[in-house]
Design a protein around this motif. Structure first.
Motif, PDB file in Angstrom:
ATOM      1  N   THR A  48       0.983  -1.215  -0.116  1.00 19.39           N
ATOM      2  CA  THR A  48       0.072   0.112  -0.027  1.00 19.39           C
ATOM      3  C   THR A  48       0.864   1.274   0.162  1.00 19.39           C
ATOM      4  OG1 THR A  48      -1.693  -1.145   1.216  1.00 19.39           O
ATOM      5  CG2 THR A  48      -1.887   1.157   1.503  1.00 19.39           C
ATOM      6  N   LEU A  49       0.662   1.903  -0.907  1.00 19.47           N
ATOM      7  CA  LEU A  49       1.554   3.355  -1.040  1.00 19.47           C
ATOM      8  C   LEU A  49       0.612   4.385  -0.280  1.00 19.47           C
ATOM      9  CD1 LEU A  49       2.559   3.141  -4.520  1.00 19.47           C
ATOM     10  CD2 LEU A  49       3.810   2.065  -2.521  1.00 19.47           C
ATOM     11  N   VAL A  50       1.416   5.589   0.077  1.00 20.69           N
ATOM     12  CA  VAL A  50       0.759   6.724   0.852  1.00 20.69           C
ATOM     13  C   VAL A  50       1.512   7.719   0.082  1.00 20.69           C
ATOM     14  CG1 VAL A  50       0.475   5.687   2.985  1.00 20.69           C
ATOM     15  CG2 VAL A  50       2.585   6.739   2.372  1.00 20.69           C
ATOM     16  N   PRO A  51       0.733   9.127  -0.069  1.00 20.23           N
ATOM     17  CA  PRO A  51       1.199  10.242  -0.688  1.00 20.23           C
ATOM     18  C   PRO A  51       2.514  10.625   0.019  1.00 20.23           C
ATOM     19  CG  PRO A  51      -1.053  10.182  -0.362  1.00 20.23           C
ATOM     20  CD  PRO A  51      -0.497   9.236   0.270  1.00 20.23           C
ATOM     21  N   PHE A  52       3.461  11.080  -1.099  1.00 18.77           N
ATOM     22  CA  PHE A  52       4.675  11.559  -0.304  1.00 18.77           C
ATOM     23  C   PHE A  52       5.000  12.897  -1.202  1.00 18.77           C
ATOM     24  CE2 PHE A  52       9.366  11.987  -0.387  1.00 18.77           C
ATOM     25  CZ  PHE A  52       9.820  12.069   0.990  1.00 18.77           C
ATOM     26  N   SER A  53       5.398  14.012  -0.334  1.00 22.63           N
ATOM     27  CA  SER A  53       5.790  15.220  -1.105  1.00 22.63           C
ATOM     28  C   SER A  53       6.867  16.033  -0.528  1.00 22.63           C
ATOM     29  CB  SER A  53       4.421  16.024  -1.384  1.00 22.63           C
ATOM     30  OG  SER A  53       4.706  17.291  -1.980  1.00 22.63           O
ATOM     31  N   THR A  54       7.684  16.460  -1.437  1.00 24.93           N
ATOM     32  CA  THR A  54       8.724  17.382  -1.137  1.00 24.93           C
ATOM     33  C   THR A  54       9.083  18.579  -2.159  1.00 24.93           C
ATOM     34  OG1 THR A  54      11.105  17.360  -0.254  1.00 24.93           O
ATOM     35  CG2 THR A  54      10.607  16.090  -2.114  1.00 24.93           C
ATOM     36  N   ARG A  55       9.740  19.436  -1.819  1.00 25.51           N
ATOM     37  CA  ARG A  55      10.131  20.504  -2.786  1.00 25.51           C
ATOM     38  C   ARG A  55      11.693  20.460  -3.114  1.00 25.51           C
ATOM     39  NH1 ARG A  55       6.063  24.222  -3.005  1.00 25.51           N
ATOM     40  NH2 ARG A  55       4.330  24.081  -1.316  1.00 25.51           N
ATOM     41  N   ILE A  56      11.857  20.519  -4.379  1.00 21.08           N
ATOM     42  CA  ILE A  56      13.233  20.541  -4.678  1.00 21.08           C
ATOM     43  C   ILE A  56      13.519  21.634  -5.858  1.00 21.08           C
ATOM     44  CG2 ILE A  56      13.651  17.994  -4.423  1.00 21.08           C
ATOM     45  CD1 ILE A  56      13.052  17.627  -7.304  1.00 21.08           C
ATOM     46  N   THR A  57      14.572  22.070  -6.103  1.00 18.52           N
ATOM     47  CA  THR A  57      15.009  22.995  -7.126  1.00 18.52           C
ATOM     48  C   THR A  57      14.604  22.624  -8.637  1.00 18.52           C
ATOM     49  OG1 THR A  57      17.260  22.406  -7.346  1.00 18.52           O
ATOM     50  CG2 THR A  57      16.663  24.021  -5.722  1.00 18.52           C
ATOM     51  N   PRO A  58      14.227  23.546  -9.570  1.00 19.88           N
ATOM     52  CA  PRO A  58      13.812  23.424 -10.653  1.00 19.88           C
ATOM     53  C   PRO A  58      14.991  22.545 -11.414  1.00 19.88           C
ATOM     54  CG  PRO A  58      13.210  25.496 -10.064  1.00 19.88           C
ATOM     55  CD  PRO A  58      13.920  25.223  -8.872  1.00 19.88           C
ATOM     56  N   GLU A  59      16.078  22.907 -11.083  1.00 19.66           N
ATOM     57  CA  GLU A  59      17.410  22.308 -11.645  1.00 19.66           C
ATOM     58  C   GLU A  59      17.416  20.802 -11.353  1.00 19.66           C
ATOM     59  OE1 GLU A  59      17.628  25.205  -9.728  1.00 19.66           O
ATOM     60  OE2 GLU A  59      17.435  26.625 -11.530  1.00 19.66           O
ATOM     61  N   LEU A  60      17.288  20.656 -10.130  1.00 23.60           N
ATOM     62  CA  LEU A  60      17.303  19.292  -9.790  1.00 23.60           C
ATOM     63  C   LEU A  60      16.152  18.459 -10.386  1.00 23.60           C
ATOM     64  CD1 LEU A  60      18.665  17.049  -8.120  1.00 23.60           C
ATOM     65  CD2 LEU A  60      17.222  17.655  -6.352  1.00 23.60           C
ATOM     66  N   LEU A  61      15.068  18.908 -10.379  1.00 23.85           N
ATOM     67  CA  LEU A  61      13.958  18.243 -10.888  1.00 23.85           C
ATOM     68  C   LEU A  61      14.388  17.915 -12.455  1.00 23.85           C
ATOM     69  CD1 LEU A  61      11.281  17.197 -10.867  1.00 23.85           C
ATOM     70  CD2 LEU A  61      10.245  19.452 -11.189  1.00 23.85           C
ATOM     71  N   LYS A  62      14.725  19.061 -13.275  1.00 22.43           N
ATOM     72  CA  LYS A  62      15.096  18.565 -14.619  1.00 22.43           C
ATOM     73  C   LYS A  62      16.300  17.517 -14.596  1.00 22.43           C
ATOM     74  CE  LYS A  62      14.242  23.390 -16.291  1.00 22.43           C
ATOM     75  NZ  LYS A  62      15.070  24.572 -16.964  1.00 22.43           N
ATOM     76  N   GLU A  63      17.056  17.326 -13.764  1.00 24.41           N
ATOM     77  CA  GLU A  63      18.190  16.235 -13.810  1.00 24.41           C
ATOM     78  C   GLU A  63      17.692  15.266 -13.613  1.00 24.41           C
ATOM     79  OE1 GLU A  63      21.797  16.936 -11.793  1.00 24.41           O
ATOM     80  OE2 GLU A  63      21.565  18.956 -11.783  1.00 24.41           O
ATOM     81  N   VAL A  64      16.787  15.144 -12.703  1.00 29.67           N
ATOM     82  CA  VAL A  64      15.970  13.767 -12.389  1.00 29.67           C
ATOM     83  C   VAL A  64      15.076  13.290 -13.615  1.00 29.67           C
ATOM     84  CG1 VAL A  64      14.213  12.538 -10.605  1.00 29.67           C
ATOM     85  CG2 VAL A  64      16.007  14.119  -9.617  1.00 29.67           C
ATOM     86  N   ARG A  65      14.438  14.203 -14.117  1.00 30.77           N
ATOM     87  CA  ARG A  65      13.544  13.918 -15.262  1.00 30.77           C
ATOM     88  C   ARG A  65      14.389  13.372 -16.288  1.00 30.77           C
ATOM     89  NH1 ARG A  65       9.329  19.007 -15.289  1.00 30.77           N
ATOM     90  NH2 ARG A  65       7.697  18.178 -13.527  1.00 30.77           N
ATOM     91  N   ARG A  66      15.522  14.022 -16.692  1.00 31.03           N
ATOM     92  CA  ARG A  66      16.415  13.718 -17.737  1.00 31.03           C
ATOM     93  C   ARG A  66      16.729  12.166 -17.424  1.00 31.03           C
ATOM     94  NH1 ARG A  66      19.373  18.817 -17.671  1.00 31.03           N
ATOM     95  NH2 ARG A  66      17.948  20.023 -19.121  1.00 31.03           N
ATOM     96  N   ALA A  67      17.327  11.906 -16.038  1.00 27.94           N
ATOM     97  CA  ALA A  67      17.864  10.680 -15.792  1.00 27.94           C
ATOM     98  C   ALA A  67      16.898   9.353 -15.931  1.00 27.94           C
ATOM     99  CB  ALA A  67      18.634  10.777 -14.293  1.00 27.94           C
ATOM    100  N   ALA A  68      15.478   9.734 -15.666  1.00 29.53           N
ATOM    101  CA  ALA A  68      14.285   9.207 -15.661  1.00 29.53           C
ATOM    102  C   ALA A  68      14.019   8.462 -17.335  1.00 29.53           C
ATOM    103  CB  ALA A  68      13.073   9.430 -14.991  1.00 29.53           C
ATOM    104  N   VAL A  69      14.393   9.547 -17.969  1.00 28.43           N
ATOM    105  CA  VAL A  69      14.200   9.252 -19.397  1.00 28.43           C
ATOM    106  C   VAL A  69      15.359   8.348 -19.740  1.00 28.43           C
ATOM    107  CG1 VAL A  69      13.997  10.159 -21.945  1.00 28.43           C
ATOM    108  CG2 VAL A  69      12.715  11.158 -20.152  1.00 28.43           C
ATOM    109  N   GLU A  70      16.321   8.382 -19.517  1.00 24.40           N
ATOM    110  CA  GLU A  70      17.620   8.036 -19.996  1.00 24.40           C
ATOM    111  C   GLU A  70      17.710   6.380 -19.536  1.00 24.40           C
ATOM    112  OE1 GLU A  70      21.044   9.998 -18.706  1.00 24.40           O
ATOM    113  OE2 GLU A  70      20.710  11.714 -20.350  1.00 24.40           O
TER     114      GLU A  70
END
Length: 92
Positions: A48-70
């Motif tokens: 069972t999963l529960v919602p989890f949220s945090t705030r990160i910098t836009p630059e870090l989010l872009k890096e994570v998104r690129r890594a997720a695609v790669e």
């Protein structure tokens, strides 16, 4: 007793269009074997999963998104993998 009528579909039973490849996804090299999804995907499907949220910098989010695609992973799975590694591999 009369036979039941099938419900009328709003769009006449249209099917979804086929998925297109992500425009930023790199083409796999011919010698590169297909890798399966990490164990985090199968583990999260069983629990069972529960919602989890945090705030990160836009630059870090872009890096994570690129890594997720790669790596052909979901950000959800990357988050589980990272938090598990941060905890020292302890069982969730």
């Amino acid at each position: 007793m009369p036979a039941r009528k099938e419900p009328v579909r709003a769009f006449g039973g249209l099917q979804k269009a086929p998925r297109k490849a992500h425009p930023l996804a790199p083409e796999p090299a011919p010698s590169e074997p297909e890798t399966s999804k990490p164990a985090a995907t199968t583990a999260s499907a069983r629990t069972t999963l529960v919602p989890f949220s945090t705030r990160i910098t836009p630059e870090l989010l872009k890096e994570v998104r690129r890594a997720a695609v790669e790596k052909d992973m979901k950000i959800h799975d990357i988050t589980i993998e990272a938090l598990t590694a941060w905890l020292g591999g302890k069982n969730r």
